[in-house]
Design an enzyme around this catalytic site. Structure first.
Site, mmCIF file in Angstrom:
data_model
loop_
_atom_site.group_PDB
_atom_site.id
_atom_site.type_symbol
_atom_site.label_atom_id
_atom_site.label_comp_id
_atom_site.label_asym_id
_atom_site.label_seq_id
_atom_site.Cartn_x
_atom_site.Cartn_y
_atom_site.Cartn_z
ATOM 1 N N GLU A 64 97.528 27.535 79.963
ATOM 2 C CA GLU A 64 98.593 28.243 80.670
ATOM 3 C C GLU A 64 99.130 29.388 79.820
ATOM 4 O OE1 GLU A 64 102.732 27.153 82.979
ATOM 5 O OE2 GLU A 64 102.428 26.361 80.958
ATOM 6 N N TRP A 86 100.389 25.288 88.685
ATOM 7 C CA TRP A 86 101.130 26.324 89.412
ATOM 8 C C TRP A 86 100.812 26.328 90.911
ATOM 9 C CZ3 TRP A 86 105.057 29.600 88.327
ATOM 10 C CH2 TRP A 86 105.447 29.707 86.993
ATOM 11 N N TYR A 128 105.822 35.441 84.556
ATOM 12 C CA TYR A 128 105.791 35.571 83.097
ATOM 13 C C TYR A 128 104.865 36.652 82.537
ATOM 14 C CZ TYR A 128 108.221 31.070 83.225
ATOM 15 O OH TYR A 128 109.127 30.074 83.460
ATOM 16 N N CYS A 180 111.839 30.204 83.533
ATOM 17 C CA CYS A 180 112.650 29.145 82.919
ATOM 18 C C CYS A 180 112.664 29.338 81.404
ATOM 19 C CB CYS A 180 112.103 27.770 83.282
ATOM 20 S SG CYS A 180 112.172 27.408 85.046
ATOM 21 N N ARG A 212 116.560 28.796 80.105
ATOM 22 C CA ARG A 212 117.772 28.731 80.918
ATOM 23 C C ARG A 212 117.823 27.431 81.707
ATOM 24 N NH1 ARG A 212 116.761 28.936 86.261
ATOM 25 N NH2 ARG A 212 114.668 29.634 86.787
ATOM 26 N N ASP A 215 113.286 21.249 82.689
ATOM 27 C CA ASP A 215 112.882 19.954 83.233
ATOM 28 C C ASP A 215 112.428 19.116 82.048
ATOM 29 O OD1 ASP A 215 111.521 17.792 84.288
ATOM 30 O OD2 ASP A 215 110.090 18.970 85.449
#
Length: 310
Positions: A64, A86, A128, A180, A212, A215
């Site tokens: 990733e 994803w 990203y 995130c 920010r 999980d």
């Protein structure tokens, strides 16, 4: 004897279970949440925070990260590497738009087999990698934040401006998921250290990641693995030694359907963290492949299945 660094994660998990603020979130699943947390990991000897209380599929996390570095935003190239983390977001969008109750497997097969279908339904928007490598400025130019960090480490390592991020306000609404893990900052030492690989004296470079939204049950483990690989690549490209990974989180949460998993993790004793090394040095940050990474000494507890909240 020093406390095992993985207890930072387990303590955070326990704190959320005991003291987290319950709230309904955008996914409809619900979470327990705290605000503000930090962990530190010394990776200078090659030991990396691939957590051991539950198996982390580190190759998936590194693939990733390598995908992010290409600047691509379509899941087709990820699926070609058998990375399916994803798929949930474009699949959900497709089902809502068409009303077709297609299975994930069938959707992924169509993405792989049909380029035009992939172009229409497999793109995640300017997520990203697009922001890291091809941030579009008001002047119409594209800015490569990663290349700038590496060049600054080489030419001005005392800079306090060695960072990149993905929070492009103008394009947030176009993204399948706003970033995130949104800010990475780098810091190099003035002191020199002996590189255990080639014996030369070099500076250490450390990386700090701010998330920010975290999980903690699933995503954080991948993020720690991803930044480990990223720091090793950037250190190698800048001719430095990896130093520390400092992780910080804003809204750190545990999904309600992950609580049983969390309680099981807290019963487990951490095992020795593994080591990661690079097997070669490509000409640039763009040249790395999954085969360049070697992880040794990884003996985790068994995996625990847990659903992703979309």
């Amino acid at each position: 004897m020093p406390r095992h660094p993985e207890y930072q994660y387990l303590d955070l998990l326990e704190n959320i279970l005991e003291n987290g603020d319950y709230r309904m979130d955008r996914t409809g699943v619900g979470t327990k949440s705290i605000f503000g947390a930090m962990m530190r990991f010394d990776v200078s000897d090659g030991t990396v925070p691939i957590l051991t209380t539950k198996r982390v599929y580190w190759k998936t996390a590194v693939k990733e990260m390598l995908w992010f570095l290409t600047g691509q935003t379509n899941i087709q190239s990820l699926l070609r590497e058998n990375v399916k983390i994803w798929t949930d977001w474009p699949l959900d969008k497709y089902r809502k738009a068409t009303g077709e109750d297609i299975s994930q497997q069938k959707f992924e097969e169509r993405i792989l087999a049909d380029d035009s279908f992939a172009e229409k339904w497999g793109d995640l928007g300017p997520v990203y990698g697009k922001q890291w490598r091809k941030w579009k400025g008001a002047d119409g130019k594209e800015y490569d934040q990663i290349a700038t960090v590496i060049e600054t480490l080489k030419t001005n390592p005392a800079s306090r401006r060695m960072l990149f991020h993905g929070w492009n306000v103008a394009e947030i609404d176009e993204m399948a998921l706003p970033p995130c893990h949104l800010l990475y900052q780098f810091h190099s030492s003035t002191k020199k250290y002996t590189d255990p690989v080639d014996g030369r004296e070099k500076s250490k470079v450390s990386a700090m990641l701010f998330q920010r939204s975290v999980d903690i049950g699933l995503g954080l483990k991948f993020n720690l693995c991803g930044i480990s690989a990223l720091l090793m690549m950037i250190a190698q490209q800048a001719d430095m030694i990896p130093g520390e990974i400092i992780w910080s989180g804003g809204d750190v949460h545990l999904y309600s359907n992950h609580e049983d998993m969390a309680r099981e993790l807290l019963k487990r004793e951490p095992r020795p963290l593994p080591r990661m090394k690079l097997l070669r040095k490509p000409d640039s940050i763009d040249g790395y492949q999954i085969e360049d990474f070697e992880v040794t000494g990884y003996d985790p507890h068994p995996a625990i299945a847990a659903p992703v909240a979309v």
